[in-house]
Write an enzyme that holds these catalytic residues in place. Sequence first.
Site, short mmCIF file in Angstrom:
data_model
loop_
_atom_site.label_atom_id
_atom_site.label_comp_id
_atom_site.label_asym_id
_atom_site.label_seq_id
_atom_site.Cartn_x
_atom_site.Cartn_y
_atom_site.Cartn_z
CD GLU A 84 -54.37 -42.17 77.54
OE1 GLU A 84 -53.61 -42.63 78.42
OE2 GLU A 84 -54.66 -42.77 76.51
CB CYS A 108 -67.42 -49.73 73.80
SG CYS A 108 -68.61 -48.38 73.93
CB CYS A 328 -57.60 -42.84 64.33
SG CYS A 328 -57.37 -44.58 64.18
S1 SF4 Z 1 -65.65 -46.24 73.09
FE1 SF4 Z 1 -67.21 -46.66 74.68
S2 SF4 Z 1 -66.07 -47.37 76.48
FE2 SF4 Z 1 -64.59 -46.38 75.08
S3 SF4 Z 1 -64.42 -44.27 75.85
FE3 SF4 Z 1 -65.99 -44.29 74.19
S4 SF4 Z 1 -67.96 -44.60 75.26
FE4 SF4 Z 1 -66.32 -45.15 76.70
#
Ligand code: SF4
Length: 346
Positions: A84, A108, A328
């Site tokens: 997306e 994450c 955001c």
């Molecule tokens: S926050 Fe971490 S898990 Fe999420 S898209 Fe970014 S790098 Fe990937």
Amino acid sequence: MKPYLLDLHPDQYPLSGYRRNQLLEWVFKRGVGSFGEMDNLPKALRDDLERDYRLSAFSKVETFPSSDGSTKYLYTLLDGRQMEAVLMPYADRTTICVSTMVGCPAGCSFCATGKLGFGRNLSAGEVIEQILYAARDQGIAPGAIRNLVFMGMGEPLLNYDNTLTAARIMLHEDGLGMSQRRVTLSTVGLPKQIVKLAGEDVTVKLAISLHAPDEETRKTIIPTAHAHTIHGILEAAREYQRRSKRRVTFEYAMLSGVNDALWQAELLADLLKGLISHVNLIPMNAWAGADFTSSSESRIQAFYDILEARGIPVSVRRSRGRDAGAACGQLALKRPDGRSSEISAA
Ligand code: SF4
């Protein structure tokens, strides 16, 4: 399958002379979605292009407009996978947030994309088409989208070559003609790739998802922190700054009781001393299944005040497209089962 025209760098486009220029203009300046619309090309030439290339990698697109003017696009690729983008019009500019992967391997823990796991890398053209499609949908020329952030699904520096090719197509005058100052690449913080990027001919703005100033906290929310220390990331950021002469942005999702202690604000200020930087504090948007909640407004303000008092440029990034699940750095994914989950970006 036929070659995908949008994967090509403008220098590699077929045809020559003014016919090639016409083709490039139709693709990048007018943003048409089919060869048939290129009506200043002879019919036989359009038929040849149709036979030899495809102009789209999407089998289906769903749009989710938000009351604040943002629109989320959910693109279904030819292999059925989905990713997306979000288009965000502001008074003085239009910004698009694009994906570089289906899902993300970084994992994450505050991010729904991370929880989805890794699907696959997007090709350069699949990144570029996100922009062309959104422009077409809005009835604007692709060139009207002047700001771009690589903050959608995926870690761009783990899809290094395709991301770089996409950036080159965006920046090329015969491509989308964007300014390097208006393209921001957001990374979870991979020192080797940041230093490599610093040596490229593309010097886009860099944003690093730091999210914690101490190793212990960072390791609890970002798995790649086990492999890459904060010290190593900051060294790479300094190198990027030295070569690109650009300010580096640090993104900081405000997670209640996790990374929002006032000593962490002090430590963050210590870390960034001497670096030309900017800190973006990002109130966390709740998504179904999230293990975290956002810090309170008063805690965000207190964190902000410490950074400001210490001379660190800081801002709070306000959400756009919340009702479309696209605020955001957080994008919403409408699942085939009809439920909605949200995806937080790098
Ligand atoms: S926050 Fe971490 S898990 Fe999420 S898209 Fe970014 S790098 Fe990937």
